[in-house]
Design a protein around this motif. Structure first.
Motif, short mmCIF file in Angstrom:
data_model
loop_
_atom_site.label_atom_id
_atom_site.label_comp_id
_atom_site.label_asym_id
_atom_site.label_seq_id
_atom_site.Cartn_x
_atom_site.Cartn_y
_atom_site.Cartn_z
N LEU A 111 1.16 -1.23 0.18
CA LEU A 111 0.17 -0.08 -0.14
C LEU A 111 0.83 0.85 -0.21
CD1 LEU A 111 -2.67 -1.19 2.52
CD2 LEU A 111 -3.06 -0.64 0.40
N GLU A 112 2.24 1.32 0.81
CA GLU A 112 2.80 2.31 0.85
C GLU A 112 3.50 2.79 0.12
OE1 GLU A 112 4.23 1.96 5.48
OE2 GLU A 112 5.30 1.57 3.60
N SER A 113 3.87 1.41 -1.03
CA SER A 113 4.41 1.72 -2.51
C SER A 113 3.42 2.12 -3.81
CB SER A 113 5.00 0.16 -2.51
OG SER A 113 5.23 0.64 -3.85
N VAL A 114 2.37 1.84 -3.83
CA VAL A 114 1.69 1.71 -4.10
C VAL A 114 1.09 3.62 -4.48
CG1 VAL A 114 -0.98 2.06 -5.51
CG2 VAL A 114 0.55 -0.13 -4.89
N PHE A 115 0.66 3.52 -2.99
CA PHE A 115 0.40 5.49 -2.39
C PHE A 115 0.82 6.24 -2.06
CE2 PHE A 115 -3.53 2.01 -2.98
CZ PHE A 115 -3.98 2.15 -3.62
N GLY A 116 1.56 5.54 -1.36
CA GLY A 116 2.43 6.55 -0.27
C GLY A 116 3.77 7.09 -1.81
N PRO A 117 4.19 8.26 -1.22
CA PRO A 117 5.47 9.38 -2.14
C PRO A 117 5.98 8.17 -2.48
CG PRO A 117 6.10 8.94 0.53
CD PRO A 117 4.86 8.22 0.07
#
Lengths: 261, 345
Positions: B41-47
């Motif tokens: 999720l971080e990789s897709v939606f994060g900075p």
């Protein structure tokens, strides 16, 4: 509006040969009346129904609707004039009575339109008219033969066509349900102004209930009111005399006892 | 179709939606390296800080593979549904028309035949896409022949048998090719028949997605027709349906979907047969208004789960996806059938 047969010869054909089953017919189906088509097995009753429905092509002549050959009427328009009850079983009986009846509205739907209020009303009316209330969510495979037949009539009714063509609607039914179905068909003629053509093996019931009878014999066809057909002696020649004979006094067919010969 | 079921319907799609998202995330997370959902999720939606090696794996391997699984699963299921309704036969699947056999023949001719002709083939023919192209040519040639035959015969049952005959014919040719081919090219071909979701670039996925979308859209546009087809041919004609036009439309839609899928990921057959039955049994309906969307979703979920299992979480090995779909799907269908005790189209 009129459903007519003009020089109509029915049968089967493929690329090599054609096999004539019955005809030529030259008659006009009386409007807003109940017409029975009778004849022994193989006489061409179902062939006639399928020729009207365009499942089969006529060998010669034509079925006319409004003096126009039915082959030339576009599919969608034909579906708004003629509705059918066939004897074929469904590929899926896992649909509810409501879904089956709703399919009668197909000609009025475009590609993905939701059924309109008018559609819903038609479906409801057809269900009420055929006394299927309470069975709306019952699957077809769970219905009795009588209920099933009424559901198919309801489907045809929902199609809102002036003509209804039924192939052997009374086969597999007991006397009670036959009577029920006949009175339903009469009610459709009288109250809904439908023109109904149905095929049957129950000639006695046809004589007492139908307004007109089309009798198919091997080489000829007769079309008249039941009374006139009795006078013409048509029922005497319908079956081989040595086995079955017709008693005009009681309008009954009787079997000859082989021993009494 | 009656009104009171509206809330039930919403719950059904909500449930399928949640299941779909879960299967999608789990699919991305599973593989030779397990990646936590949080990282995904971080990789897709994060900075966007694409320096993490996991980021690279997620964006270049896992996500394309998961999307491929979705497209393939949804496409196969919908084409299976179309074939079962058209042929009025619960055993029909996306490949009854001989499409996969055609694709196999194309691929076999290329993989095993090219080895023999290798020296004469121009360089561009031996590129990345060539198996795909060969398989497409194979499947679409068969589709073209079947569609031509379909316009000449009335009987769908005859068409079904013709499809099966084409299948046997191509299998026979493949066997002969295999008999004469080298060990290496035979192995290469066998690997192709196992199916592989992981080889597609975003361009490939775009092309595949386009074909599958067109096919699915055609099915959705024909929802009412498909329902009317359940009444049988006599009734369908009486309702104003042109059988010829309808069967040709359905054939082409199926051909586009199944043909392109086979070309890109190999002959993955089982799913298309099973998923429509699962949907029919679970929702106890034959109404295509329910079956089409649920088959699409269910097919995608099914494929995502099968692929997750095939990854053998925590191991570097990958099992053939073709085997897993059947291994995981067959018991479900059997269990549903035994429980419900009856099957209808």
């Amino acid at each position: 509006m009129a459903l007519e047969f003009k020089d109509l010869i029915i049968g089967y054909k493929n690329s090599r040969k054609s096999q004539q089953i019955a005809g030529p017919f030259d008659l006009k189906i009386p409007e807003k009346k109940l017409t029975a088509v009778i004849g022994k097995n193989g006489a061409g009753k179902t062939t006639l129904i399928k020729t009207i429905g365009q499942q089969l092509k006529s060998l010669n002549g034509a079925v006319l609707l409004d003096s126009q050959s039915i082959e030339k009427i576009p599919n969608d328009q034909r579906a708004r004039l003629l509705s059918f009850v066939f004897t074929t079983t469904l590929s899926s009986e896992n649909m509810s009575v409501y879904e089956l009846v709703a399919l009668g509205r197909y000609p009025f739907l475009n590609w993905y339109s939701k059924p309109s209020k008018k559609d819903a009303e038609c479906i409801q009316e057809a269900i009420v008219f055929t006394a299927l209330e309470g069975l709306e969510n019952t699957k077809i495979h769970a219905l009795s033969d009588g209920q099933k037949q009424r559901a198919f009539i309801a489907r045809a009714l929902a199609q809102e066509t002036p003509y209804m063509i039924l192939d052997e609607p009374m086969s597999h039914l007991d006397h009670h349900h036959k009577a029920q179905l006949l009175s339903l068909m009469k009610k459709l003629v009288n109250e809904k102004d439908k023109t109904i053509v149905y095929t049957t093996h129950d000639i006695e019931k046809a004589i007492t209930n139908a307004d007109f009878i089309l009798a198919l014999t091997e080489d000829k066809s007769f079309f008249n009111t039941p009374d006139n057909l009795i006078k013409e002696g048509v029922f005497d020649i319908l079956f081989p005399q040595e086995q079955v004979y017709f008693n005009p006094a009681t309008s009954q067919f009787l079997y000859r006892d082989p021993k009494s010969k | 179709m009656t009104r009171p079921i509206n809330t039930k319907r919403k719950i059904r799609y909500l449930l399928l939606g949640v299941l779909f998202l879960m299967a999608f995330l789990i699919n991305i997370s599973f593989g030779s390296v397990e990646i936590s959902i949080k990282t995904i999720l971080e990789s897709v939606f994060g900075p966007t800080t694409h320096n993490n090696p996991l980021d690279y794996i997620i964006h270049h391997y896992r996500i394309p593979k998961a999307i491929t699984a979705v497209v393939v699963g949804a496409g196969l299921s919908i084409s299976g549904l179309l074939m079962q309704t058209l042929f009025k036969n619960p055993l029909a699947g996306p490949y009854v028309l001989g499409i996969s056999s055609g694709a196999s023949l194309g691929a076999a001719l290329y993989i095993m035949g090219a080895a023999a002709l290798g020296a004469f083939l121009p360089q561009w023919l031996i590129g990345n896409w060539s198996t795909t192209i060969a398989a497409s040519i194979g499947s679409f040639s068969v589709l073209f022949i079947v569609a031509t035959v379909a316009t000449r015969i009335k009987n769908t049952m005859a068409l079904l048998i013709i499809g099966l005959m084409f299948g046997s014919l191509s299998s026979a040719l493949v066997s002969i090719l295999a008999f004469f081919s080298s060990k290496e090219s035979l192995q290469k071909f066998v690997f192709w028949t196992y199916g592989n979701l992981g080889n597609l670039s975003f361009t490939d996925i775009g092309i595949l997605g386009l074909f599958v979308s067109i096919g699915s859209l055609v099915s959705i546009l024909n929802t009412n027709v498909l329902n009317a087809m359940l009444l049988g041919n006599d009734y369908a004609i009486s309702l104003g349906i042109s059988l010829k036009k309808t069967s040709l439309t359905i054939l082409i839609a199926t051909g586009l979907i199944a043909g392109s899928i086979t070309a890109f990921v190999g002959p993955i057959a089982f799913l298309g047969l099973a998923v429509p039955h699962i949907c029919r049994l679970v929702w106890n309906t034959s109404n295509h208004k329910i079956l089409i969307p649920t088959s699409l979703l269910m097919g995608a979920i099914f494929m995502l789960i099968s692929d997750s299992i095939a990854q053998l979480p925590g191991s570097a090995n990958v099992l053939p996806i073709n085997a897993i779909t059947a291994l995981f799907g067959s018991p479900i269908v059997i269990w549903l059938l035994v429980r419900k005790k009856q099957i209808q189209l």
